[in-house]
Design an enzyme around this catalytic site. Structure first.
Site, PDB file in Angstrom:
ATOM      1  N   TYR A  33      30.817  35.167  34.649  1.00  0.00           N
ATOM      2  CA  TYR A  33      30.191  36.186  35.467  1.00  0.00           C
ATOM      3  C   TYR A  33      29.619  37.303  34.619  1.00  0.00           C
ATOM      4  CZ  TYR A  33      34.949  38.198  35.320  1.00  0.00           C
ATOM      5  OH  TYR A  33      36.173  38.680  34.915  1.00  0.00           O
TER       6      TYR A  33
ATOM      7  N   ASP B 115      48.304  41.667  39.503  1.00  0.00           N
ATOM      8  CA  ASP B 115      47.782  41.262  40.806  1.00  0.00           C
ATOM      9  C   ASP B 115      48.860  41.174  41.890  1.00  0.00           C
ATOM     10  OD1 ASP B 115      45.192  41.259  39.897  1.00  0.00           O
ATOM     11  OD2 ASP B 115      45.086  39.094  39.589  1.00  0.00           O
TER      12      ASP B 115
ATOM     13  N   HIS C  11      39.841  42.397  42.493  1.00  0.00           N
ATOM     14  CA  HIS C  11      39.614  43.435  41.494  1.00  0.00           C
ATOM     15  C   HIS C  11      38.361  44.265  41.755  1.00  0.00           C
ATOM     16  CE1 HIS C  11      41.655  40.360  38.610  1.00  0.00           C
ATOM     17  NE2 HIS C  11      42.558  41.057  39.265  1.00  0.00           N
TER      18      HIS C  11
ATOM     19  N   LYS D   3      28.794  42.228  39.983  1.00  0.00           N
ATOM     20  CA  LYS D   3      29.094  40.954  39.330  1.00  0.00           C
ATOM     21  C   LYS D   3      28.191  39.849  39.861  1.00  0.00           C
ATOM     22  CE  LYS D   3      33.988  42.084  38.840  1.00  0.00           C
ATOM     23  NZ  LYS D   3      35.369  41.737  39.219  1.00  0.00           N
TER      24      LYS D   3
END
Length: 192
Positions: free
Chosen positions: A133, A174, A64, A73
């Site tokens: 995260y 996905d 992603h 991130k």
């Protein structure tokens, strides 16, 4: 004040962060984020949102990225373990299309910093794995995008056989991301 060991990976800007880990008969203590320590490591981004996921073994989330409102991130595992991957999608980068992978686990509290300009994903290696995260921009659904997890051009050695699976558990989105050859990356190398 916590101290953190910072290791540059094979991808410029992607950093493996290892905080001090204090363990005794009571349990453990780790300072997972300290703005001063991160600034000294060159990470001056402001983290504005924390995300927390729980997944069963075999779940693959990724690869992603978000644009606009790109997100850096800082990924860490609270429980279980993951095979964590960053892919350079910065047009003009000498490592464009290359990946870095590392196993992150609760047993060793390393974290992976993935700056903007990279696609990110992970394969869950144990049931009930929890991943947290921090991100540098808010979730922007219109900008939600990705790269196909199993693009042969990327040659990511997802360790599915290690966990006894032939294919991962994926979300519908996905399964339909473009390959690297099809990707029209919005990120340019050396661009802020």
């Amino acid at each position: 004040m916590g101290k953190i060991t910072v290791k540059q990976t094979t991808l410029d800007g992607v950093l493996l962060m290892e905080p001090q880990f204090f363990k005794d008969s009571r349990g453990f203590f780790v300072e997972s984020y300290n703005k001063n320590d991160f600034s000294q490591a060159g990470i001056i981004d402001e983290f504005v949102q924390d995300n927390h996921s729980k997944s069963q073994k075999g779940v693959l989330r990724g690869l992603h990225y978000q644009y606009p409102h790109a997100q850096g991130k800082l990924v860490r595992v609270l429980k279980g373990s993951i095979y964590d991957v960053a892919v350079d999608i910065r047009v003009g980068s000498p490592t464009f299309g290359e990946h870095f992978a590392v196993i992150l686990s609760e047993e060793h509290p390393a974290m992976l910093f993935v700056p903007t300009g990279f696609a990110h994903g992970f394969l869950v290696l144990q049931d009930n794995t929890e991943v947290m995260y921090k991100v540098t921009d808010f979730y922007y659904p219109v900008g939600d995008a990705g790269l196909h997890w199993n693009d042969p051009t990327l040659s990511i050695p997802w360790p599915l056989d290690v966990i006894g699976l032939k294919s991962p558990i994926l979300s519908e989105k996905d399964t339909i991301h473009p390959t690297l050859a099809e990707l029209k990356s919005p990120f340019l190398y050396n661009q802020d």
